[in-house]
Motif scaffolding. Structure first.
Motif, short mmCIF file in Angstrom:
data_model
loop_
_atom_site.label_atom_id
_atom_site.label_comp_id
_atom_site.label_asym_id
_atom_site.label_seq_id
_atom_site.Cartn_x
_atom_site.Cartn_y
_atom_site.Cartn_z
N TYR A 215 -7.91 1.63 4.75
CA TYR A 215 -8.73 1.33 3.98
C TYR A 215 -8.75 -0.04 4.38
CZ TYR A 215 -11.83 0.24 -0.05
OH TYR A 215 -13.03 0.15 -0.64
N GLU A 216 -7.86 -0.88 4.02
CA GLU A 216 -7.58 -2.13 3.21
C GLU A 216 -7.67 -3.32 4.70
OE1 GLU A 216 -6.93 -4.28 0.92
OE2 GLU A 216 -6.98 -2.13 -0.36
N ASN B 35 -15.12 -3.81 6.37
CA ASN B 35 -15.55 -4.44 5.21
C ASN B 35 -14.49 -4.67 4.23
OD1 ASN B 35 -18.86 -3.50 6.48
ND2 ASN B 35 -18.26 -1.62 5.42
N ARG B 36 -13.45 -4.35 4.71
CA ARG B 36 -12.37 -4.32 3.06
C ARG B 36 -11.99 -5.98 3.21
NH1 ARG B 36 -11.56 -3.59 -2.48
NH2 ARG B 36 -9.38 -3.47 -2.38
N SER C 169 -7.84 -5.91 -7.29
CA SER C 169 -8.13 -4.51 -6.85
C SER C 169 -7.12 -3.34 -6.12
CB SER C 169 -9.66 -4.72 -5.53
OG SER C 169 -8.92 -5.12 -4.53
N SER C 170 -6.45 -3.76 -5.26
CA SER C 170 -5.89 -3.19 -4.02
C SER C 170 -5.04 -2.57 -5.62
CB SER C 170 -4.95 -4.06 -3.43
OG SER C 170 -3.73 -2.79 -2.92
N ARG D 124 -6.30 0.08 -7.89
CA ARG D 124 -6.82 1.48 -7.30
C ARG D 124 -5.18 1.85 -7.61
NH1 ARG D 124 -7.79 -0.06 -2.80
NH2 ARG D 124 -6.03 0.38 -2.06
N ARG E 270 -8.89 -9.05 -3.71
CA ARG E 270 -8.74 -7.75 -2.84
C ARG E 270 -6.87 -7.02 -3.03
NH1 ARG E 270 -12.76 -8.13 -1.42
NH2 ARG E 270 -13.45 -7.67 0.95
N ASP F 186 -3.91 4.04 2.72
CA ASP F 186 -4.66 3.05 1.57
C ASP F 186 -4.72 1.75 2.66
OD1 ASP F 186 -5.02 3.75 -0.59
OD2 ASP F 186 -2.48 4.89 -1.09
N LYS G 47 -11.16 -14.16 -1.48
CA LYS G 47 -11.30 -13.04 -1.55
C LYS G 47 -9.55 -11.88 -1.52
CE LYS G 47 -15.61 -12.05 -0.72
NZ LYS G 47 -16.30 -12.67 0.18
N GLN H 68 0.98 -0.93 0.04
CA GLN H 68 -0.01 -0.28 0.02
C GLN H 68 0.51 1.30 0.19
OE1 GLN H 68 -3.76 -0.55 -0.35
NE2 GLN H 68 -2.68 -2.48 -0.93
N SER I 8 -9.89 -2.40 7.37
CA SER I 8 -11.34 -2.00 7.74
C SER I 8 -12.17 -3.12 7.58
CB SER I 8 -12.23 -0.85 6.71
OG SER I 8 -11.94 -0.97 5.55
#
Length: 936
Positions: A523-524, A528-529, A543-544, A547, A540, A520, A536, A515, A526
């Motif tokens: 956020y990772e 929900n993340r 998607s990371s 992003r 991640r 960032d 998953k 990150q 969190s």
């Protein structure tokens, strides 16, 4: 203790290092009387079975060693040394004399076990087999002892020399060392091809000792006469010369030994490398080494399994309840690996050879001149030999569930279970195998009944996960300036959700470490993340990357991942860099504005890793790659690239310019694999351009690429008037609705099928003549400039390639022309196996006889039984009509049979005219007479 006695003890200590405890125990108490008794028993046994072998041949050796024994007992008080001459002699005679002897021996079990090991060394895995191989081996042994006896002087005639000179006594140590060396090599290598050359060097050294003793005896007599007539001064002058001469002889002896050992070590090193290359085919252990380096950061991982009750019994018990164990668990408990049966067996073979180099000659014999080992039968035969030879083995097969299909898994389990069963029948617990896999029904059916089953629970490796995560979180805390609560949150959540899956923890930690900012990172982690399962975790990471990467880099990242998963062979990093920089419209590669300026790890994160040798290791998970779309892209890439001007240009100066600009970087891959990608598109059929897939947008690109390719190689493709074969039309039928695409595809695929239908040697060449000529021309340009650093940076260091399309070295290459040319000689074999999919077809055979042998060995069902029988019978009756009634040996001439029979009867009609020693064969006497010639 005298200097000479100390030298004897040193020589014996070197010999004992190679002995097993039971051998040392048996040898150290053996006397000459034991040897004579053993020979007498052998003679009686051979007389009873009508297999007399003329054991009198060994008499010269016995006489020479008896005198040697008496000499060193007198001068060195060293009788224990001679036991290590009699012990190995008795042992070798017994094990070579008869395959049935082991069943009658009254020796200990350990010695019987060693005798069985020796039988494995000479290629006999069953004591019930025919005695022919034992007979041949026994003849060689007797002849070897006969020759040694002829090269050792009878030492009693030199007793005055030994009594009066410490220097002369040093020769006794040299003779002793050479005899021990013979026995050391005989115990290990007697029936191997390289034994003869090593044995010859020993005879040369013994002969030099004999010659020196003879010269010193004459000089000693002359010195005594001089001492009587001219006084002591002349005596001491002559003795000084003797001292210098002996000193020079010993120094020369040691130098020769060192040189010989160095040559043997170098030869063994080269042979080992060639055999390992044959077994592995590529540098397959580099990925393993990289994984080991990663695990070094977490010492102690996996130690918990060694404390498991069932594993302790499997590993430590003298006779375990089961010699096979099965450790199973959920996905992600280890690293994912793709396996097939042959690759697994080859991996075992390679590691076994590293641990047991004595069996290197067997592998070398099985190689039969081939470049790579791909035949399952040969691999299995070698593993059986290793299993029989090594007293105790532990084998771990991980990733069994990662095999390509069910048949591959079953092949591995069936063979290894049978290997364990055979080993247990011989010596329970001598081979122990641990399988590691997920719980699949077919694996469970095969392993449950015949193995210990250990199911991996989440708590079993929780300690390993916790230690790894703790170490990683500490780095994260420092990097992102986390407080104690944040660090604990990451550690606890990762360990809890890993649920025993080490891979999950690795992916989560690597994703967090990439990150770019603390924001960032937060956020990772969190609620929900944060990922809660392996799927998953992969999502991640992707998607990371999406992003954090700019859109263009994200597009390149997905492109790279797709290429690595769908490529028809692993791509090198410089090939990927070249492919990324290609501009098909301008026909340029490696233009400064198109060169990738970021590291692959920045693009693909923890999903890839750059390994030594410019290779790339990547997560082999295609779930997040749309394979159809990637195949379209790779097909377009190959076809467009092969239509570049660098494959049409003939001017040498222009070609050199293209080379310097990197235009040839993808030619090895594209030339060999373009039609494989076309074939993959055909296999997709109607799915290729379904509207809901979105891939119909790629249709114009494919049409243009096919058109450019067909135009470039128009002279090599079928013209419009040639009617395509029925198979071609059938394969292309799903694309008839796309008229332009169908029209371009039809002649290209028709060409591919016709090329494939030819003989293998034809299929092993580039199908398009124009393209083949271009490749050859381009490669010569690169070879001529191989030392230029700029080119090596673009293309790697191995620029000398094999022209055979299916050969591993077609793309891997060699660092110099000499190595490549030596490799090419192995391809020059005109007799080709015509059986479809035979791995030997790639290389062929030097003679038709070798091809016939291959057919009988590997394709027996394809041979004509009647023809084989008749030809074999004819050969036996016409060419080997003369058969020995004693041992059934066959000869083409009666004179050879009569000479052979004299050896059985002990007849020696050819005496030496100088010393009177008699021989069975005239050729033996002539060889003996050369000894006298050298002393004149």
């Amino acid at each position: 203790m005298t200097q000479t006695q100390s030298a004897f003890e040193s020589a014996l200590a070197d010999f004992e290092k190679d002995l097993k405890p039971e051998e040392k125990q048996s040898f150290q108490y053996t006397k000459i009387e034991d040897v004579k008794l053993a020979i007498l028993e052998m003679q009686k046994d051979q007389e009873r079975t009508n297999t007399m072998r003329n054991l009198n041949r060994i008499q010269p050796f016995l006489m020479a060693m008896e005198e040697f024994s008496r000499i060193i007992e007198v001068f060195l008080n060293a009788s224990p040394f001679v036991c290590y001459i009699w012990g190995p002699l008795k042992f070798l005679l017994q094990v070579r004399s008869s395959p049935y002897l082991i069943l009658r021996m009254r020796s200990s079990f350990s010695i019987k076990r060693r005798l069985e090991e020796i039988m494995v060394e000479i290629g006999l895995r069953d004591v019930r087999m025919t005695a022919s191989k034992f007979a041949d081996s026994f003849e060689k042994l007797l002849d070897a002892y006969r020759q040694i006896g002829e090269h050792i002087p009878l030492l009693s005639q030199y007793s005055q020399l030994f009594e009066g000179s410490e220097d002369i006594r040093k020769l006794l140590r040299l003779i002793f060392t050479d005899i021990l060396e013979f026995h050391r090599k005989a115990l290990k290598f007697f029936s191997r091809p390289d034994f003869k050359s090593r044995f010859g060097k020993i005879l040369e050294r013994l002969d030099s000792h004999k010659k020196l003793l003879s010269e010193q005896a004459w000089l000693h007599a002359h010195v005594n006469y001089q001492a009587d007539s001219q006084g002591l001064q002349t005596y001491f002058q002559d003795y000084s010369k003797v001292h210098d001469q002996i000193k020079h002889h010993i120094e020369q002896y040691e130098e020769d030994r060192i040189r010989l050992e160095e040559r043997e070590e170098e030869r063994a090193r080269k042979k080992k490398k060639s055999v390992l290359d044959w077994i592995a085919g590529d540098e397959s252990d580099q990925g393993h080494d990289a994984k080991c380096t990663i695990r070094e950061s977490c010492p102690g991982s996996g130690n918990w399994i060694l404390k498991h009750e069932k594993i302790e019994n499997w590993r430590d018990a003298q006779t375990p309840k089961f010699s096979t164990a099965w450790l199973n668990g959920k996905p992600g408990a280890g690293d994912p690996v793709r396996n097939n049966s042959v690759s697994v067996f080859k991996g075992l073979l390679r590691q076994s050879l590293e641990q047991c180099p004595e069996l290197l000659p067997y592998c070398d014999e099985k190689r039969n001149g081939e470049l790579t080992l791909n035949t399952p039968k040969v691999v299995k035969d070698l593993l059986k030999i290793f299993s029989d030879f090594v007293p105790k083995q532990y084998v771990i097969i991980d990733g069994l569930d990662e095999c390509d299909d069910l048949t591959e898994r079953k092949e591995i389990m069936t063979f290894m279970n049978q290997l364990v069963k055979d080993s247990d029948a011989r010596a329970p617990g001598s081979l122990r195998v641990l399988f590691v896999s997920q719980i699949f029904n077919d694996i469970k059916r095969e392993l449950s009944a015949a193995s210990i089953e250990i199911t991996l629970r989440p708590e079993d490796n929780q300690g390993d996960i916790q230690r790894y995560v703790q170490q990683e979180v500490e780095e994260l805390r420092i990097k992102y300036v986390l407080d104690k609560e944040q660090a604990n949150h990451v550690r606890e959540r990762t360990c809890f959700r890993a649920d025993g899956m080490f891979l999950f923890a690795v992916l989560v930690m690597k994703n967090l470490k990439t990150q770019p900012t603390k924001g960032d990172f937060l956020y990772e982690i969190s609620e929900n993340r944060f990922p809660d399962d392996l799927k998953k975790a992969y999502e991640r990471i992707l998607s990371s990357l999406k992003r954090n990467l700019p859109p263009k880099l994200w597009k390149i990242a997905t492109q790279l991942l797709g290429w690595m998963i769908c490529a028809k062979r692993p791509l090198k990093w410089h090939e990927i860099q070249g492919a990324i920089s290609i501009d098909p419209e301008a026909q340029t590669i490696f233009e400064p504005e198109n060169i990738l300026r970021v590291d692959i790890s920045e693009l693909c994160g923890s999903l890839v890793q750059l390994l030594p040798g410019d290779r790339i290791d990547h997560v082999k998970n295609s779930e997040y790659v749309r394979a159809i779309s990637v195949e379209c892209d790779l097909t377009v890439l190959c076809l467009q690239y092969l239509a570049f001007q660098c494959f049409v240009e003939e001017n040498e100066a222009e070609l050199l310019n293209y080379a310097r600009r990197g235009h040839f970087v993808l030619q090895d891959y594209a030339v060999a694999k373009w039609y494989h990608h076309v074939e993959t598109l055909l296999l997709y059929g109607k799915k290729l351009f379904e509207e809901e897939s979105g891939d119909q947008l790629k249709l114009p690109e494919l049409e243009q690429a096919l058109d450019d390719f067909a135009e470039t190689y128009e002279s090599d493709l079928p013209d419009g008037e040639t009617l395509p074969d029925a198979q071609t039309r059938e394969d292309c039928e799903p694309f008839r609705v796309h008229e332009a695409f169908y029209a371009y595809l039809l002649p290209i695929w028709d060409h591919v099928l016709k090329h494939r239908s030819g003989a293998f040697e034809n299929r092993n060449t580039v199908s398009l003549k124009t393209l083949g000529n271009s490749l050859e021309r381009n490669r010569k340009i690169l070879e001529a400039s191989a030392q230029q650093k700029d080119l090596r940076k673009l293309y790697g260091k191995k620029l000398f390639k094999c022209p055979k399309l299916t050969c591993y070295y077609f793309h891997e290459g060699f660092a110099d022309a000499k190595s490549r040319d030596q490799h090419l000689k192995k391809h020059e074999r005109p007799f080709i196996c015509q059986i479809p999919d035979c791995s030997y077809a790639e290389f062929g055979f030097v003679t038709n006889k070798d091809l016939d042998k291959h057919m009988r060995t590997f394709h027996e069902e394809e041979c004509d039984p009647e023809e084989s029988f008749s030809s074999s019978s004819k050969k036996t009756t016409e060419k080997t009509r003369y058969i020995c009634e004693v041992c059934s040996a066959k000869f083409t001439r009666n004179i050879n049979l009569r000479s052979h029979q004299r050896a059985h009867k002990g007849e020696r009609p050819f005496p030496c005219p100088q010393c009177g020693k008699a021989f069975t064969r005239l050729s033996d006497r002539k060889r003996h007479e050369k000894i006298h010639d050298r002393h004149r």
